[in-house]
Write a protein that holds these residues in place. Sequence first.
Motif, short mmCIF file in Angstrom:
data_model
loop_
_atom_site.label_atom_id
_atom_site.label_comp_id
_atom_site.label_asym_id
_atom_site.label_seq_id
_atom_site.Cartn_x
_atom_site.Cartn_y
_atom_site.Cartn_z
N GLU A 111 -11.49 0.63 4.01
CA GLU A 111 -11.26 -0.42 3.09
C GLU A 111 -11.26 0.94 1.40
N ILE A 112 -11.61 1.95 0.53
CA ILE A 112 -12.06 2.24 -0.17
C ILE A 112 -11.04 2.84 -0.33
N THR A 113 -9.66 3.59 0.14
CA THR A 113 -8.53 3.85 -0.06
C THR A 113 -7.36 3.14 0.24
N SER A 114 -7.59 1.97 0.76
CA SER A 114 -6.85 0.65 1.08
C SER A 114 -6.73 0.18 -0.20
N THR A 115 -7.26 -0.12 -0.93
CA THR A 115 -8.16 -0.87 -2.17
C THR A 115 -6.87 0.34 -3.23
N CYS A 116 -7.05 1.55 -3.12
CA CYS A 116 -7.10 2.59 -4.34
C CYS A 116 -5.30 2.65 -3.94
N CYS A 117 -4.57 2.36 -3.12
CA CYS A 117 -3.60 2.00 -2.66
C CYS A 117 -1.95 1.08 -3.41
N MET A 118 -2.82 -0.10 -3.83
CA MET A 118 -3.07 -1.05 -4.27
C MET A 118 -3.28 -1.90 -5.53
N LEU A 119 -3.69 -0.48 -6.36
CA LEU A 119 -4.05 -1.28 -7.52
C LEU A 119 -3.38 -2.36 -8.58
N GLY A 120 -2.07 -1.75 -8.37
CA GLY A 120 -0.82 -2.64 -9.48
C GLY A 120 -0.56 -4.05 -8.48
N SER A 121 -0.36 -4.19 -7.64
CA SER A 121 -0.37 -5.12 -6.65
C SER A 121 -1.69 -6.45 -6.66
N LEU A 122 -2.88 -5.75 -7.05
CA LEU A 122 -3.71 -6.23 -6.76
C LEU A 122 -4.38 -7.10 -7.80
N TRP A 123 -4.01 -6.45 -9.00
CA TRP A 123 -4.47 -6.41 -9.71
C TRP A 123 -3.42 -7.88 -9.94
N HIS A 124 -2.12 -7.77 -10.11
CA HIS A 124 -0.77 -8.73 -10.51
C HIS A 124 -1.12 -10.59 -9.71
N LYS A 125 -1.84 -9.77 -8.82
CA LYS A 125 -1.47 -11.04 -7.73
C LYS A 125 -2.64 -11.95 -7.75
N SER A 126 -4.02 -11.64 -8.36
CA SER A 126 -5.10 -12.00 -8.50
C SER A 126 -5.18 -13.22 -9.65
#
Length: 500
Positions: A421-436
């Motif tokens: 879960e931690i690794t998955s989150t660190c692999c999508m920081l940019g898109s996670l921020w943009h889509k939130s």
Amino acid sequence: MIKNCYIWTRVSTKHQEENGGSLDDQRCRCEKFAKDNGYTIKGYFGGKHESAKTPGKLIKEMISAVKKDRSVKYIIVNQADRFSRNAGQAINIINDLKQQDITIVEASTGLDTTTPEGVMMMQFKLSLAQWDNTNRTNKFVSGRKHCMESGVWCGKRPMGYDKNGKSINAEFTINATGKLIRKAFQWKLQGAENFRIIERLSAFGLKVTKQQLHKILTNPFYAGKIQSKFTNGEMVEGKHPALVSWVDFLRVQEILSGRTGVYRHQVETPRFPLKRHIKCAYDGTPMTAYTVKKKNIDYYKCNHSGCKNNISAKRLHSLYEELLNEYTIPTYLQEVFKQIVRDILMQEDREQAEAIALLKKQNTEINNKIKNCKISLGSGDIDQEIYALTIESLQQKLAKNELELAKHKRNLSNLYSRTDEITSTCCMLGSLWHKSELEMSEKIQNLLFPNGILWDKEIGNYRTFNKNKALLIIDKISESYKNKKEENPLGNSSSVTLCG
């Protein structure tokens, strides 16, 4: 002989006024007595609920009227205790009126103050009424104390609950409003500002003021606890259902500490998540936002006098997403990163175990002190005031320890899933921020760069400082891997070597 009189009626509380002790009944009885005995009624006084403890405005008005109208020589009351159930107070009033040649007449018995015997009987009835009042008060206090100490709330029904039964048999159930209040606690735990919680509750049909919300969020009743003067300030486990856990309630108190009374009313614009997060690289001023309405273009700018640091929001957002993507773990480094994360989690678990053992030991010691404090009170070694202060201090320490204990969680049963879960989150920081949405975007950026980030218009990009430790770890892994590749072009280095 003309016998002019005033009629006085009184009830102590609105409850008495609405339930028995009727003012109309008192008035009718007084009027009938006056008519049957040849009195002429010249006015009425009282007629509303007035405290029995102190002479109120209404009785003072009557005494003043008697002094002005010398033709009035009688005051008719249904019963003597209608002056006051405080014997000393009522006797003083009667004596004061008697000195002005005013006679008090009790309509229910015909008793009056024209003779020493009549005065004595009236004083006796007033004393008896005070005894009855004190006795009933003591029973009431004793009953409430028993209920509260038994975990049954007998005060005003808190918002969010329905109540069935009375006294010790009272039962509370959570209603629809209570479910919304539970959401309010959840939103607060998620970091929502009070004004946003009020807006969300209003959208669900529950309107509360900022003061009401603060009282709700700080009321231990919602965490299944009871605390009042009837429990001597001690926190008692309630028998009613809790809306939130005790630990979550303590977490909310921690969030509120230092912020009491501070409410933000402005509404953030979702288009500007970086407002105040970005700072001008030249003077450190947090950048604000504005929109050119004619072109419908959003901008961020520095408001420092003379500074012309001004950039379109679209560009800043794009560059910020690119910046976060730089911290994405490349596929070929993910196993290395996972191993480091697992090592960190296992080390944290060992530290958690030590902290939990220490906190549990401290809790046992505090509970023993509380028990000894109760024994000291019962044996008379300490008085009530010292007991209350000591219990309050001990309970505050216990609550603080329980909150700390809740923060130290041990759960290695899902070590691998947590690592993924931690690794998955660190692999999508940019898109996670943009889509939130706004709140989540702010949480991400404040987590990664807790002190903000600088915009340098000369280089046309961001400058970072005080990064979150997680980002430093990613930087370190990438740099170590890069150096190792340069040392060993064949790429034979193992993940174990890198982890060291």
